[in-house]
Design an enzyme around this catalytic site. Structure first.
Site, short mmCIF file in Angstrom:
data_model
loop_
_atom_site.label_atom_id
_atom_site.label_comp_id
_atom_site.label_asym_id
_atom_site.label_seq_id
_atom_site.Cartn_x
_atom_site.Cartn_y
_atom_site.Cartn_z
N LYS A 129 43.43 49.11 52.43
CA LYS A 129 43.27 47.75 51.90
C LYS A 129 42.86 46.89 53.08
CE LYS A 129 45.27 44.40 48.83
NZ LYS A 129 44.91 43.16 49.46
N ARG A 150 35.02 35.11 45.77
CA ARG A 150 35.81 35.37 44.58
C ARG A 150 36.11 34.08 43.83
NH1 ARG A 150 41.18 35.57 43.28
NH2 ARG A 150 41.78 37.27 41.93
S1 IVH Z 1 39.37 47.46 44.81
C1 IVH Z 1 40.35 44.98 40.68
N1 IVH Z 1 39.66 48.29 47.25
O1 IVH Z 1 42.14 43.22 47.77
C2 IVH Z 1 40.23 44.91 42.13
N2 IVH Z 1 40.06 46.01 46.84
O2 IVH Z 1 44.41 42.10 46.31
C3 IVH Z 1 39.35 45.98 42.67
N3 IVH Z 1 40.65 44.72 48.82
O3 IVH Z 1 40.34 41.39 45.41
C4 IVH Z 1 39.27 45.88 44.12
N4 IVH Z 1 40.53 46.36 50.25
O4 IVH Z 1 39.14 41.92 47.59
C5 IVH Z 1 39.73 47.25 46.44
N5 IVH Z 1 39.82 49.19 49.37
C6 IVH Z 1 39.90 48.14 48.56
C7 IVH Z 1 40.24 46.86 49.04
C8 IVH Z 1 40.32 45.83 48.13
C9 IVH Z 1 40.76 45.07 50.10
C10 IVH Z 1 40.86 43.35 48.30
C11 IVH Z 1 39.93 42.99 47.18
C12 IVH Z 1 40.80 42.53 46.06
C13 IVH Z 1 42.08 42.27 46.74
C14 IVH Z 1 43.20 42.42 45.77
#
Ligand code: IVH
Length: 757
Positions: A129, A150
Site C-alpha cells: 500500500k 480522487r
Molecule cells: S487498489 C477500491 N492498491 O489506498 C480501491 N490502492 O485507502 C482500489 N493505494 O484509494 C485501490 N496503494 O489510492 C490499491 N496497491 C494499492 C494501493 C492503493 C495505495 C491507495 C489508493 C486507495 C487508497 C485506499
C-alpha cells in the site's frame, strides 16, 4: 538543417529520451548522466523551436511547462474512486491468543470473503500500500484525455498538466490499449528526493513539508506546472476505473498488461491461496518494504478474479473484494537530548523532544512531540533517557515510552513549568493553566511566537494561500514588528517588503546561509497574493482567522449557512447550536436518577424539573434547526468559540479592520436549506443525463450546470437516461444511446434547453 533532416533528428531524440525516461523511472537505472540527458533534451527543444510543426503532443519536451492555471477544472469520475477498508495490525497488548497472533483480523477477513465467493479456491493478490496521493488517468483511443485527483471520490481536480511532468506517464499508448482505459495509481515522492527537497526549501527559508505524502499532495495542488516539474514526483499504477474494449479477467493479468504497456507497477507482488500464505506474504512485505525507496504503510489484499469483484460489490465506502492491512507505525530507539518549547497560535506551550537523529519510515527524525506535561508524567520522561519513537507516514513522530534500562543516573523528570521558569519562552509573560485543561498557555496577545504561528496559519495553503510567506519572512515581519496581527499584512507595501533582510537559513550541515534581501520579485508576489486573498470566499477567511475550535470543515459548514460576516454576527443558528450544546451538557452532567436531589441554586427548581425543561428546549431547538441539516462538524464547541471570538476585543477589531480594508468575503457554498435547492420548476427538472466526449469545459462543469438546472447526471446509459450530452470523440456511448433511442445533444443544444425554459 532542412526540415527533413530536422524531422528525422527530432524523431530520433524523442525515441531516445523516452527510452531514458523509462529506464530512469521504471527500472530505477540510468544509462546516461543527467548532463547528457539535459543536452539531448536541449537539442530536441532547440530543433522544435526552429520547426514548431514538428512538435507532437507526446514529445518528451512537452511535458514540462504549460501556463499556470487560475483554478483546476473539475472531472467527474466515470466510476467512483472508493477507498479500502483498513484492517489494523494488532498491538502487542491486544494479542491474546498467541497462535493466531497479530494477523487474526486479516485472516478473518480472508475467510469471510472466501465464504461469499463461489469457490473456496479463489486466489488473492498481495501488494504494497503506497503512501501517496491517488490519481486517475483516462486514455481514450490510446490518447491521454485527463488526469484527476480522487477529490470526494465522485469529482476530482483536473491535474493533467501536473501529471505530465512525470516522465513515465505516456501521452499516448500503443494501439492495442483498450479504447477506454482509465488507470488508477498512486503519485508519490521518493524518500530521498523528499529529504533533498526539504533541504533546499530550508536553505531558501521556505516551510518544510511534513512528510513525502504531504509534499506530493502540495505539489499536485500547484496551479503552475513549471513549479511541479521541479518537484521529483513519480507514479505507480495499481488499479483501474472504467475499461472498455478489453476483456479483463484478473488483477494479475491487469498488472501484466500494464507492464507490457510500459506503465510503472510495483515490483513487489504475490499471489496467495491459503490463509497461511497470506500471513506469510504480509510478514514478508513488512520486512521488505523498509528497503523500498518510497513510503508504504500496509499491504493491499485483493480478490484476483475481476468477475468476483462484481459479485461481491461494495458498501457505500469500500469494495468488498479488497482490504488494506495497515502495519503498525515504525518505531526506533534514540536519545532524548533536550526539550524545547513551542508556542502555538492559541498560546499553548507544547514540549518538543530534541533527539539524536534517527532514520524511521524512510525519513530522518530529530524532533518528536511530547504532547503536554500530563503525557510526560505518564511516561516518566527524563532528559538523557533512551526513548522509543513512533512514526507512521501520516503522523508527527511521537515519543511513546522510555527504555528504563538505559536511564543515566541522577536525572529527574522533565517539568515544563520549572523548565521555563513559569514564563513564556517567547515573550516572558507568565504562563497559566486553565481549570480542566492539561496545557500550559501564554495569554499575552503580543507574544511573538503566537503571532508568528497565527501568521503562518493565516497564509497557509488551505487558508488564504499567501505565496511567499515562508517561515523566515513571517519571522522577520513579526520580529521587526511590521505585523502584530495577521491583518496588518494588508498595510504592507511591496517596496517595504523588498528591503527586508531575512535571517540566514540554517543548513543541514549546521552552518548558516548568507543573510538575504527579500527582493522585489518575491515582494510583488507576496503583495499580489495578499490582494488576491481579499476576494477569497467566506469559508477560507473564517478558517484563516484562526478562531479556536473552528477548523476547515466547521468553517465550510458555517459558510454554507451564512452568506457574510454580518450574517454570522447576527446569527440565530450559531446561538441555537451553542445553547443546545450547553443544555445537552447540563443534562448529561446532572443525571436525574442520581440520589442527590439538590435544588438548582439559580432558579430554585429541582434537577429533574430543570432537566425536563432543558430537554424540551433541546427538542424545540432541533425543530428550528431541522431544515438546515447542519453537519456535526459545526458543533456546539465551535459555535460557542466563534461567538466568544466575535464578542472579544480581538474579534471586534479584526472585523472592523476587514471593513476598513473593504474586505467583505462572501460565501460561495451558501445553501442553508438543502431541500429547497431541489426546486421542481427548473428547466431540466426530471431529466437524467449522461455526459461523454471532449467538451469545451470539464465534465464537472457540465455536471454542475445540469444539476443546478434540475437535471440528474449518471455515469452510464440505461433506459432511464433521457439525454446524452456528447462532445468530440464520444466513444461507444453514442452507439448505446442510438440503440436505446436516447436523444444525443450538443453543448449548444443544452444551452438552448436551459435558456429556452
Ligand atoms: S487498489 C477500491 N492498491 O489506498 C480501491 N490502492 O485507502 C482500489 N493505494 O484509494 C485501490 N496503494 O489510492 C490499491 N496497491 C494499492 C494501493 C492503493 C495505495 C491507495 C489508493 C486507495 C487508497 C485506499
Amino acid at each position: 538543417m532542412d526540415i527533413k533532416k530536422a524531422k528525422a533528428r527530432v524523431t530520433q531524440l524523442q525515441k531516445e529520451l523516452t527510452y531514458h525516461n523509462q529506464l530512469y523511472y521504471n527500472d530505477g537505472t540510468q544509462a546516461i548522466s543527467d548532463g547528457d540527458y539535459d543536452s539531448l533534451m536541449n537539442e530536441l527543444k532547440g530543433i522544435e523551436e526552429l520547426y514548431p510543426s514538428l512538435i507532437t503532443d507526446d514529445s518528451p519536451s512537452q511535458r514540462v511547462g504549460g501556463t499556470p492555471l487560475k483554478e483546476f477544472k473539475q472531472i467527474s469520475h466515470p466510476v467512483r474512486m472508493l477507498s479500502i477498508e483498513d484492517i489494523h495490525e494488532l498491538k502487542e497488548e491486544e494479542i491474546i491468543d498467541t497462535d493466531t497472533t497479530a494477523e487474526n483480523n486479516l485472516i478473518e477477513w480472508h475467510k469471510k470473503t472466501l465464504k461469499t465467493l463461489p469457490s473456496d479456491q479463489e486466489l488473492f493478490t498481495v501488494e504494497p500500500k503506497i503512501d501517496g496521493v491517488a490519481v486517475s488517468i483516462m486514455y481514450e483511443n490510446s490518447k491521454l484525455q485527463y488526469a484527476a485527483t480522487r477529490g470526494d471520490g465522485e469529482t476530482g481536480d483536473d491535474i493533467t498538466q501536473n501529471i505530465l511532468t512525470i516522465r513515465t506517464i505516456p501521452t499516448s499508448l500503443p494501439n492495442n490499449a483498450p479504447s477506454i482505459f482509465e488507470i488508477r495509481g498512486e503519485v508519490f515522492m521518493p524518500n530521498k528526493a523528499f529529504e533533498e527537497l526539504n533541504q533546499i526549501r530550508s536553505e531558501e527559508g521556505k516551510t518544510k513539508f511534513i512528510n513525502p505524502r504531504n509534499a506530493t499532495a502540495g505539489t499536485l495542488k500547484q496551479l503552475d506546472p513549471n513549479v511541479v516539474s521541479k518537484r521529483p514526483i513519480e507514479v505507480i499504477f495499481h488499479s483501474f476505473g472504467l475499461i472498455g474494449g478489453y476483456d479483463l479477467k484478473t488483477i494479475e493479468q491487469y498488472r501484466q498488461f500494464l507492464m507490457e504497456l510500459n506503465l510503472p507497477v510495483d515490483k513487489w507482488f504475490r499471489i496467495i491461496q491459503s490463509s497461511a500464505q497470506l500471513k506469510a506474504a504480509v510478514l514478508e512485505l513488512d520486512s521488505d518494504r523498509h528497503t523500498f525507496p518510497y513510503g508504504t504503510d500496509g499491504a493491499v489484499i485483493k480478490v484476483n478474479q475481476i468477475k468476483s469483484h462484481e459479485s461481491l460489490g461494495s458498501t457505500s465506502k469500500f469494495p468488498r473484494w479488497a482490504c488494506a492491512y495497515k502495519y503498525r507505525p515504525e518505531q526506533g530507539q534514540t536519545i532524548l537530548n533536550g526539550v524545547t518549547i513551542q508556542v502555538g497560535r492559541t498560546g499553548v506551550l507544547t514540549p518538543v523532544a530534541e533527539l539524536d537523529p534517527i532514520f524511521i519510515s524512510g525519513t530522518t527524525v530529530s524532533r518528536a512531540t511530547l504532547h503536554n506535561q500530563d503525557e510526560i508524567d505518564r511516561k516518566d520522561i527524563h532528559i538523557g533517557d533512551t526513548v522509543m519513537i513512533e512514526k507512521s507516514g501520516e503522523i508527527i513522530p511521537a515519543v511513546i515510552k522510555v527504555n528504563l534500562d538505559k536511564r543515566p543516573q541522577n536525572t529527574i523528570r522533565f517539568d515544563l513549568y520549572a523548565h521555563v521558569n513559569g514564563k513564556c519562552p517567547s515573550c516572558n509573560s507568565a504562563i497559566s493553566k486553565e481549570g480542566g485543561f492539561t496545557a500550559w498557555r501564554c495569554n499575552s496577545p503580543n507574544c511573538p511566537d503566537q503571532i508568528m504561528a497565527k501568521l503562518k496559519h493565516f497564509g497557509g495553503r488551505r487558508m488564504l494561500d499567501l505565496e511567499g510567506l515562508g517561515i523566515s519572512v513571517a519571522e522577520k515581519l513579526v520580529t521587526s514588528e511590521l505585523v502584530k496581527n495577521p491583518l496588518d499584512l494588508f498595510d504592507l507595501k511591496a517596496e517595504q517588503l523588498a528591503e527586508m533582510e531575512l535571517e540566514p537559513a540554517k543548513l543541514n550541515s549546521g552552518a548558516k546561509s548568507k543573510p538575504r534581501r527579500f527582493g522585489e520579485k518575491k515582494a510583488l508576489k507576496l503583495t499580489g497574493s495578499i490582494q488576491t486573498a481579499k476576494d477569497l470566499p467566506l469559508a477560507r477567511w473564517l478558517h484563516a482567522l484562526g478562531i479556536p475550535n473552528l477548523g476547515e470543515s466547521a468553517s465550510k459548514e458555517c459558510a454554507r449557512t451564512h452568506r457574510t460576516f454580518d450574517e454570522i454576527l447576527n446569527s440565530s443558528i450559531l446561538e441555537l447550536i451553542s445553547e443546545r450544546w450547553e443544555k445537552e451538557n447540563w443534562v448529561k452532567n446532572n443525571p436525574v436518577k442520581s440520589k442527590i436531589t439538590t435544588k438548582n441554586n439559580a432558579s430554585g427548581i429541582d434537577r429533574s424539573e430543570q432537566s425536563k425543561q432543558f430537554k424540551n428546549r433541546i427538542i424545540e431547538i432541533n425543530e428550528s434547526l431541522e431544515d438546515y441539516k447542519i453537519s456535526s462538524e459545526l458543533g456546539g464547541v465551535a459555535c460557542r468559540s466563534l461567538i466568544t471570538y466575535l464578542n472579544s476585543e480581538t474579534g471586534k477589531s479584526s472585523l472592523n479592520k476587514l471593513k476598513c480594508l473593504n474586505v467583505s468575503p462572501i460565501s460561495t457554498n451558501y445553501a442553508p436549506i438543502p431541500s429547497l435547492q431541489k426546486t421542481e420548476n427548473l428547466p431540466l427538472s426530471g431529466t437524467t443525463w449522461v455526459i461523454t466526449g471532449t467538451l469545451s469545459e470539464s465534465r464537472g462543469h457540465f455536471k454542475s450546470l445540469i444539476e443546478t438546472n434540475g437535471g440528474n447526471v449518471t455515469d452510464s446509459i440505461s433506459k432511464k437516461t433521457n439525454y446524452l450530452l456528447a462532445g468530440q470523440n464520444p466513444g461507444s456511448k453514442i452507439d448505446k444511446a442510438n440503440k436505446l433511442r436516447i436523444e444525443v445533444i450538443t453543448e449548444d443544444k443544452l444551452n438552448d434547453l436551459i435558456s429556452r425554459n
